[in-house]
Design a protein around this motif. Structure first.
Motif, PDB file in Angstrom:
ATOM      1  N   GLN A 363     -45.704  36.805   8.403  1.00  0.00           N
ATOM      2  CA  GLN A 363     -46.820  37.319   7.611  1.00  0.00           C
ATOM      3  C   GLN A 363     -46.284  38.360   6.639  1.00  0.00           C
ATOM      4  O   GLN A 363     -45.327  39.074   6.942  1.00  0.00           O
ATOM      5  N   VAL A 364     -46.913  38.441   5.461  1.00  0.00           N
ATOM      6  CA  VAL A 364     -46.509  39.393   4.454  1.00  0.00           C
ATOM      7  C   VAL A 364     -47.751  40.080   3.899  1.00  0.00           C
ATOM      8  O   VAL A 364     -48.794  39.443   3.714  1.00  0.00           O
ATOM      9  N   SER A 365     -47.639  41.371   3.699  1.00  0.00           N
ATOM     10  CA  SER A 365     -48.719  42.140   3.074  1.00  0.00           C
ATOM     11  C   SER A 365     -48.087  43.120   2.096  1.00  0.00           C
ATOM     12  O   SER A 365     -47.002  43.657   2.345  1.00  0.00           O
ATOM     13  N   TYR A 366     -48.748  43.361   0.994  1.00  0.00           N
ATOM     14  CA  TYR A 366     -48.220  44.263  -0.018  1.00  0.00           C
ATOM     15  C   TYR A 366     -49.393  44.825  -0.825  1.00  0.00           C
ATOM     16  O   TYR A 366     -50.486  44.246  -0.882  1.00  0.00           O
ATOM     17  N   GLY A 367     -49.152  45.943  -1.455  1.00  0.00           N
ATOM     18  CA  GLY A 367     -50.199  46.547  -2.264  1.00  0.00           C
ATOM     19  C   GLY A 367     -49.914  48.010  -2.535  1.00  0.00           C
ATOM     20  O   GLY A 367     -48.938  48.594  -2.038  1.00  0.00           O
ATOM     21  N   GLN A 368     -50.789  48.629  -3.329  1.00  0.00           N
ATOM     22  CA  GLN A 368     -50.631  50.024  -3.726  1.00  0.00           C
ATOM     23  C   GLN A 368     -51.409  50.918  -2.779  1.00  0.00           C
ATOM     24  O   GLN A 368     -52.565  50.663  -2.460  1.00  0.00           O
ATOM     25  N   THR A 369     -50.744  51.955  -2.308  1.00  0.00           N
ATOM     26  CA  THR A 369     -51.393  52.975  -1.485  1.00  0.00           C
ATOM     27  C   THR A 369     -51.149  54.323  -2.154  1.00  0.00           C
ATOM     28  O   THR A 369     -50.078  54.920  -2.011  1.00  0.00           O
ATOM     29  N   GLY A 370     -52.150  54.778  -2.890  1.00  0.00           N
ATOM     30  CA  GLY A 370     -51.977  56.019  -3.646  1.00  0.00           C
ATOM     31  C   GLY A 370     -50.989  55.816  -4.765  1.00  0.00           C
ATOM     32  O   GLY A 370     -51.151  54.933  -5.622  1.00  0.00           O
ATOM     33  N   GLU A 371     -49.927  56.595  -4.760  1.00  0.00           N
ATOM     34  CA  GLU A 371     -48.904  56.490  -5.785  1.00  0.00           C
ATOM     35  C   GLU A 371     -47.686  55.709  -5.300  1.00  0.00           C
ATOM     36  O   GLU A 371     -46.600  55.791  -5.888  1.00  0.00           O
ATOM     37  N   HIS A 372     -47.854  54.948  -4.235  1.00  0.00           N
ATOM     38  CA  HIS A 372     -46.740  54.200  -3.659  1.00  0.00           C
ATOM     39  C   HIS A 372     -47.086  52.710  -3.590  1.00  0.00           C
ATOM     40  O   HIS A 372     -48.255  52.322  -3.508  1.00  0.00           O
ATOM     41  N   TRP A 373     -46.047  51.944  -3.601  1.00  0.00           N
ATOM     42  CA  TRP A 373     -46.139  50.495  -3.437  1.00  0.00           C
ATOM     43  C   TRP A 373     -45.421  50.133  -2.147  1.00  0.00           C
ATOM     44  O   TRP A 373     -44.286  50.565  -1.902  1.00  0.00           O
TER      45      TRP A 373
END
Length: 384
Positions: A363-373
C-alpha cells in the motif's frame, strides 16, 4: 533406474515361467510316462531346470544356452524307446538362443551359437525317424531352433546400439546448437556493454564532471543554482553506479546484485553530499527480505529522495520500520515555495512507485501535511 531394473527382472521371470509351463505341459501330454518311467521324470525335471535358468542374469546366458543344447541332444538318447518323442525344452531352446545372441559379447555369443547348432544337430540325428534320415530337414530344424533365434538376438542388439548412437548424435547436436546460441548471446552482450561503455558512460561521466566544476566555480552560499548542480552531480554518480552494475552483468564477469536496503546508507550519503540535509532512522529488527522486494524498497527510496532533491527542501526524514508482519518505508521532506506537490515530475515519479508497490501487494499513501510532503509505503511480510 531402480524401477527399470525391477521391471526387467519381473519380465524375465515371466518369460521363464511361460517356458516352464508350456514345455512341461507339452512333454507330459505327448510322452508315455508309463513306458519311460524314471527316464521321463529325468527329462521333465531337467527341462524345468534349464527353463527356470532363463530368469538368471544376462552374464550367464552362454551357460544357459549350453545347458539347453545339452538337454536337446541328450533327451533323445535317454528316450530312445519313445517314437515321436518330445524334449522338455522346445520353447526354452528358442529363448536361450535369443538371449545368447542379444546379451553376450561377440566371442561368447559365437561359442554359444556353436553349442546350440551342435546340440540341435545331435538331437535331430539321435531322435531317429524321417528327420534323422534327411539332411534337409535337419538343416531346417537347426536353422529354426538355433540359428534364427540367435540372429534375431544379434539384430536386436545391433538395432539398440544404432538407436543409442542416433540419440547420442542428436544430443551432441542439440548441445552444439545451444553452445552456438550461448556464444552468440555472449558476443551480443559484449557488444552492448562496449557501446554502453563507449557512449553513455562517457557522456554521463562528462555531465558529472562539468556539473561539479560549475558548482565549485560558484560563490559560497545556498543558492538554487548550487543545489541544482549538486543534484546533477548526485544523479550522474547514481547513474554511473547503475551503469557499472549493468556492464558487469552484461560482461558476465561478476554476479553483482542489484542495490538493496543494505545500500540505503550509501544512497543517503550521496543525497547528503548533493547538499540536501537528510536523516535516516531504522526501527525494528532487520530481517532477510525476498531479493525482489529488497530491491523495490531501495528503488522507492531512491525515487523519493530524487524528487525531494529536485522539487523539495530539507531536512528530509527517511524512516525504515521492520515490523512483525510488515515493512514500512516513510520519506518526509519540506516543500519548496516555487514547486508544489502537483508538479508533473513528482506525479511521474509517484506513478513508478505505485507500480512497484502494487506489484508486491503493498500500500502507498502520499500527500501534503502542513509545509511537508510525505510518502509512506507498506509491504506485508511473513511474521517471524
Amino acid at each position: 533406474m531402480q524401477d527399470i531394473r525391477g521391471s526387467l527382472r519381473r519380465q524375465s521371470l515371466l518369460v521363464a515361467l511361460v517356458c516352464v509351463v508350456c514345455d512341461a505341459a507339452l512333454f507330459i501330454l505327448r510322452s508315455p510316462f508309463r513306458e519311460l518311467g524314471w527316464r521321463a521324470w529325468v527329462v521333465l525335471l531337467a527341462g524345468i531346470g534349464v527353463n527356470a535358468a532363463l530368469a538368471g542374469a544376462a552374464r550367464y546366458s552362454g551357460w544357459v544356452a549350453l545347458a539347453h543344447a545339452a538337454l536337446f541332444a541328450g533327451a533323445p538318447l535317454l528316450l530312445c524307446t519313445c517314437q515321436g518323442y518330445v524334449v522338455g525344452n522346445n520353447s526354452g531352446l528358442l529363448i536361450a538362443g535369443f538371449r545368447a545372441g542379444a546379451w553376450l559379447r561377440p566371442k561368447p555369443a559365437v561359442l554359444a551359437l556353436g553349442a546350440l547348432l551342435a546340440g540341435v544337430t545331435v538331437g535331430c540325428i539321435a531322435g531317429g525317424g524321417r528327420t534323422a534320415s534327411d539332411w534337409r530337414l535337419i538343416a531346417i530344424n537347426v536353422g529354426v531352433s538355433a540359428l534364427l533365434p540367435w540372429l534375431v538376438g544379434r539384430y536386436t542388439t545391433a538395432r539398440r546400439a544404432y538407436i543409442a548412437d542416433l540419440e547420442r548424435e542428436a544430443d551432441e547436436r542439440r548441445q552444439h546448437e545451444e553452445e552456438v546460441v550461448r556464444r552468440a548471446v555472449t558476443e551480443e552482450r559484449t557488444t552492448i556493454a562496449r557501446d554502453l561503455h563507449d557512449v553513455i558512460s562517457h557522456h554521463v561521466s562528462a555531465i558529472g564532471v562539468h556539473a561539479g566544476a560549475a558548482r565549485l566555480g560558484l560563490p559560497d552560499g545556498d543558492s538554487p543554482v548550487r543545489k541544482s548542480l549538486g543534484a546533477v552531480e548526485s544523479a550522474s554518480r547514481s547513474a554511473m553506479a547503475d551503469l557499472r552494475r549493468l556492464l558487469d552483468l552484461l560482461h558476465a564477469e561478476t554476479t553483482a546484485a542489484q542495490p538493496g536496503l543494505d545500500n540505503l546508507d550509501e544512497l543517503v550519503e550521496t543525497v547528503r553530499a548533493a547538499g540536501l540535509p537528510i536523516r535516516l532512522t531504522l526501527r525494528g529488527e532487520p530481517r532477510e527480505l525476498p531479493g525482489s522486494l529488497d530491491i523495490a524498497l531501495y528503488r522507492i527510496a531512491q525515487e523519493a529522495l530524487t524528487n525531494a532533491l529536485r522539487h523539495g527542501k530539507g531536512p528530509v526524514e527517511v524512516e525504515l520500520n521492520h515490523g512483525r508482519t510488515e515493512v514500512v518505508l516513510t520519506v518526509t521532506n519540506g516543500l519548496r515555495p516555487d514547486r508544489g506537490p502537483q508538479s508533473e515530475h513528482v506525479h511521474r515519479g509517484l506513478a513508478g512507485i505505485r507500480q512497484r508497490v502494487t506489484l508486491f501487494g503493498g500500500q502507498v499513501s502520499y500527500g501534503q501535511t502542513g509545509e511537508h510532503w510525505q510518502l509512506r509505503t507498506t509491504f506485508p511480510v511473513e511474521s517471524t
